[in-house]
Design a protein around this motif. Structure first.
Motif, PDB file in Angstrom:
ATOM      1  N   GLU A   1       0.466  -1.266  -0.127  1.00  0.00           N
ATOM      2  CA  GLU A   1       0.131  -0.254  -0.099  1.00  0.00           C
ATOM      3  C   GLU A   1       0.881   1.181   0.539  1.00  0.00           C
ATOM      4  OE1 GLU A   1      -0.457  -3.084   1.924  1.00  0.00           O
ATOM      5  OE2 GLU A   1      -2.395  -3.419   1.120  1.00  0.00           O
ATOM      6  N   GLU A   2       1.925   1.107   0.721  1.00  0.00           N
ATOM      7  CA  GLU A   2       2.986   2.847   0.674  1.00  0.00           C
ATOM      8  C   GLU A   2       3.275   2.426  -0.436  1.00  0.00           C
ATOM      9  OE1 GLU A   2       5.957   4.056   3.640  1.00  0.00           O
ATOM     10  OE2 GLU A   2       6.211   2.578   2.984  1.00  0.00           O
ATOM     11  N   ILE A   3       4.044   1.730  -1.145  1.00  0.00           N
ATOM     12  CA  ILE A   3       4.611   1.557  -3.080  1.00  0.00           C
ATOM     13  C   ILE A   3       3.416   1.898  -3.650  1.00  0.00           C
ATOM     14  CG2 ILE A   3       5.399   0.093  -4.257  1.00  0.00           C
ATOM     15  CD1 ILE A   3       7.334  -1.765  -2.452  1.00  0.00           C
ATOM     16  N   ASP A   4       2.071   1.256  -3.612  1.00  0.00           N
ATOM     17  CA  ASP A   4       1.684   1.993  -4.532  1.00  0.00           C
ATOM     18  C   ASP A   4       0.640   3.272  -4.489  1.00  0.00           C
ATOM     19  OD1 ASP A   4       1.025  -0.125  -5.373  1.00  0.00           O
ATOM     20  OD2 ASP A   4      -0.583  -1.057  -4.920  1.00  0.00           O
ATOM     21  N   ALA A   5       1.000   3.715  -3.436  1.00  0.00           N
ATOM     22  CA  ALA A   5       0.550   5.372  -3.133  1.00  0.00           C
ATOM     23  C   ALA A   5       1.549   6.582  -3.560  1.00  0.00           C
ATOM     24  CB  ALA A   5       0.454   5.517  -1.374  1.00  0.00           C
ATOM     25  N   LEU A   6       2.845   5.761  -3.164  1.00  0.00           N
ATOM     26  CA  LEU A   6       3.908   7.119  -3.882  1.00  0.00           C
ATOM     27  C   LEU A   6       3.691   6.282  -5.432  1.00  0.00           C
ATOM     28  CD1 LEU A   6       7.163   6.437  -1.610  1.00  0.00           C
ATOM     29  CD2 LEU A   6       6.524   8.442  -2.566  1.00  0.00           C
ATOM     30  N   VAL A   7       3.844   5.795  -6.272  1.00  0.00           N
ATOM     31  CA  VAL A   7       4.116   5.284  -7.421  1.00  0.00           C
ATOM     32  C   VAL A   7       3.027   6.182  -8.134  1.00  0.00           C
ATOM     33  CG1 VAL A   7       3.484   3.609  -9.282  1.00  0.00           C
ATOM     34  CG2 VAL A   7       4.725   3.060  -7.267  1.00  0.00           C
ATOM     35  N   ALA A   8       1.533   6.564  -7.256  1.00  0.00           N
ATOM     36  CA  ALA A   8       0.425   7.714  -7.817  1.00  0.00           C
ATOM     37  C   ALA A   8       1.082   8.834  -6.830  1.00  0.00           C
ATOM     38  CB  ALA A   8      -0.675   6.823  -6.855  1.00  0.00           C
ATOM     39  N   ARG A   9       1.678   8.752  -7.131  1.00  0.00           N
ATOM     40  CA  ARG A   9       2.289  10.586  -7.244  1.00  0.00           C
ATOM     41  C   ARG A   9       3.485  10.749  -8.206  1.00  0.00           C
ATOM     42  NH1 ARG A   9       3.622  11.391  -0.687  1.00  0.00           N
ATOM     43  NH2 ARG A   9       4.128  14.121  -2.383  1.00  0.00           N
ATOM     44  N   ILE A  10       3.992  10.140  -8.513  1.00  0.00           N
ATOM     45  CA  ILE A  10       5.207  10.429  -9.702  1.00  0.00           C
ATOM     46  C   ILE A  10       4.564  10.631 -10.443  1.00  0.00           C
ATOM     47  CG2 ILE A  10       7.476   9.400 -10.342  1.00  0.00           C
ATOM     48  CD1 ILE A  10       7.364   7.995  -7.147  1.00  0.00           C
ATOM     49  N   ALA A  11       5.055  10.941 -11.211  1.00  0.00           N
ATOM     50  CA  ALA A  11       4.244  11.374 -12.565  1.00  0.00           C
ATOM     51  C   ALA A  11       4.856  10.908 -13.983  1.00  0.00           C
ATOM     52  CB  ALA A  11       3.957  12.965 -13.623  1.00  0.00           C
ATOM     53  N   GLU A  12       6.466  10.861 -13.739  1.00  0.00           N
ATOM     54  CA  GLU A  12       7.431  10.164 -14.642  1.00  0.00           C
ATOM     55  C   GLU A  12       8.506   9.989 -13.566  1.00  0.00           C
ATOM     56  OE1 GLU A  12       9.686  11.771 -18.478  1.00  0.00           O
ATOM     57  OE2 GLU A  12       8.261  13.216 -17.093  1.00  0.00           O
ATOM     58  N   PRO A  13       8.409   8.309 -13.667  1.00  0.00           N
ATOM     59  CA  PRO A  13       9.538   7.608 -13.188  1.00  0.00           C
ATOM     60  C   PRO A  13      10.972   7.922 -14.053  1.00  0.00           C
ATOM     61  CG  PRO A  13       8.342   6.261 -13.487  1.00  0.00           C
ATOM     62  CD  PRO A  13       6.930   7.591 -14.028  1.00  0.00           C
ATOM     63  N   ASP A  14      12.300   7.711 -13.138  1.00  0.00           N
ATOM     64  CA  ASP A  14      13.461   8.214 -13.726  1.00  0.00           C
ATOM     65  C   ASP A  14      13.873   6.931 -14.273  1.00  0.00           C
ATOM     66  OD1 ASP A  14      14.156  10.839 -12.543  1.00  0.00           O
ATOM     67  OD2 ASP A  14      15.402   9.940 -11.193  1.00  0.00           O
ATOM     68  N   VAL A  15      13.551   5.934 -13.565  1.00  0.00           N
ATOM     69  CA  VAL A  15      13.963   4.339 -14.387  1.00  0.00           C
ATOM     70  C   VAL A  15      13.147   3.216 -14.716  1.00  0.00           C
ATOM     71  CG1 VAL A  15      15.583   2.306 -13.983  1.00  0.00           C
ATOM     72  CG2 VAL A  15      16.712   4.673 -13.164  1.00  0.00           C
ATOM     73  N   LEU A  16      12.986   2.994 -15.601  1.00  0.00           N
ATOM     74  CA  LEU A  16      11.727   2.062 -15.331  1.00  0.00           C
ATOM     75  C   LEU A  16      12.936   0.736 -16.261  1.00  0.00           C
ATOM     76  CD1 LEU A  16       8.413   3.220 -16.765  1.00  0.00           C
ATOM     77  CD2 LEU A  16       9.238   2.768 -14.536  1.00  0.00           C
ATOM     78  N   THR A  17      13.490  -0.334 -16.142  1.00  0.00           N
ATOM     79  CA  THR A  17      14.282  -1.273 -16.784  1.00  0.00           C
ATOM     80  C   THR A  17      12.970  -2.456 -16.831  1.00  0.00           C
ATOM     81  OG1 THR A  17      15.959  -0.795 -15.088  1.00  0.00           O
ATOM     82  CG2 THR A  17      15.504  -3.076 -15.965  1.00  0.00           C
ATOM     83  N   GLY A  18      13.266  -3.019 -18.344  1.00  0.00           N
ATOM     84  CA  GLY A  18      12.077  -3.541 -18.506  1.00  0.00           C
ATOM     85  C   GLY A  18      10.729  -3.362 -19.114  1.00  0.00           C
TER      86      GLY A  18
END
Length: 295
Positions: free
Chosen positions: A164-181
């Motif tokens: 839940e903590e991970i999902d909540a932060l992901v929802a606030r990050i518009a454009e991640p710096d690194v996305l591998t794969g």
């Protein structure tokens, strides 16, 4: 185009594909025979152009077992004029029911290397002639045991508490710096790694690291030590100054788990992210130019 035969392979013709010398042997790629054994490469998804019985063009679309998305063009080599390569791609696209994406794998810093440009210009021109459009570039970087730099200590870093903590932060990050794969996650499982990474990454939440500024979460890094390579799979920030601290913490998670190499993919235009990866000890090892169907 005189006397050029274009056709898919049939079962048992793996050696015909490999009869064409590898024009970029410095690239680390899955061998075609190994791809066939793993059922990612299949004869019906592999096409060749033959001139006087010799392979002058070859194209292998990858479709991993269980994938929900379309095959994508993973290997495309051409020892003929671009028109031959375009004809090969059009024939395959017609058989597939429409054009498919092409991820052109290239050595790092390929634009600075005339010997590489001489190899890749023809297949890339053929892709454009066949109606594919260049959509960007992804760079693969690896950390291979370099000493991790000291950090400022301004930010605290701790494991994530739960999904839940991970999902909540992901929802606030518009454009991640690194996305591998990212491309693999979309093609295999229909998952957008930027918005739903836990649908693809199977490790425990405690493998993730959260950067804190005075107790306030400002960044998130997700690692995957059980993938094909140990990965820095996700890195997203609400405060860009936390990047160095979070990178070091994420690599340390994997290194302490036994990783001797860590892989990270980043968009080619993210200059600041690349600089911070390099300060952490990452080095560019490959580029992928993304071609997609027009529209």
């Amino acid at each position: 185009m005189t006397d050029v035969v274009i056709r898919p392979l049939v079962a048992g013709e793996e050696a015909l594909f490999d009869s064409m010398p590898d024009p970029l042997p410095q690239l680390r790629q899955v061998a075609y025979a190994d791809g066939v054994a793993g059922r990612g490469y299949r004869p019906e998804n592999t096409w060749v152009a033959l001139r006087a019985g010799r392979v002058v063009g070859r194209a292998a679309w990858l479709h991993l077992p269980g994938a929900v998305g379309d095959p994508w063009l993973e290997r495309f080599d051409l020892a003929a004029e671009p028109a031959v390569g375009a004809a090969l791609l059009r024939a395959a696209h017609e058989a597939f029911g429409g054009p498919r994406a092409y991820y052109a794998a290239l050595p790092a810093y390929w634009r600075r290397r005339p010997e590489v440009l001489a190899v890749v210009e023809a297949p890339m021109a053929a892709a454009r002639l066949a109606g594919l459009v260049e959509r960007g570039e992804r760079l693969r970087c690896t950390w291979a045991g370099a000493p991790l730099p000291a950090t400022s200590g301004r930010y605290a870093v701790r494991p994530a508490a739960d999904r839940e903590e991970i999902d909540a932060l992901v929802a606030r990050i518009a454009e991640p710096d690194v996305l591998t794969g990212r491309e693999t996650a979309r093609a295999v499982a229909g998952v957008d790694l930027a918005t739903d990474p836990l649908a693809w990454l199977t490790g425990p939440p405690t493998d993730w690291r959260i950067a804190l500024d005075a107790g306030r979460p400002v960044g998130l890094a997700g690692t995957a030590g059980d993938a094909c390579y140990p990965l820095l799979a996700y890195l997203g920030l609400l405060d860009g100054d936390a990047r160095d601290e979070l990178l070091v913490a994420a690599v340390r998670v994997l290194a302490e788990g036994g990783a001797r190499e860590v892989v990270a993919d980043v968009d080619g235009h993210r200059v600041a992210v690349l600089a911070d990866l390099e300060r952490t000890g990452f080095r560019q090892v490959r580029a992928r130019v993304i071609f997609e169907p027009a529209g």
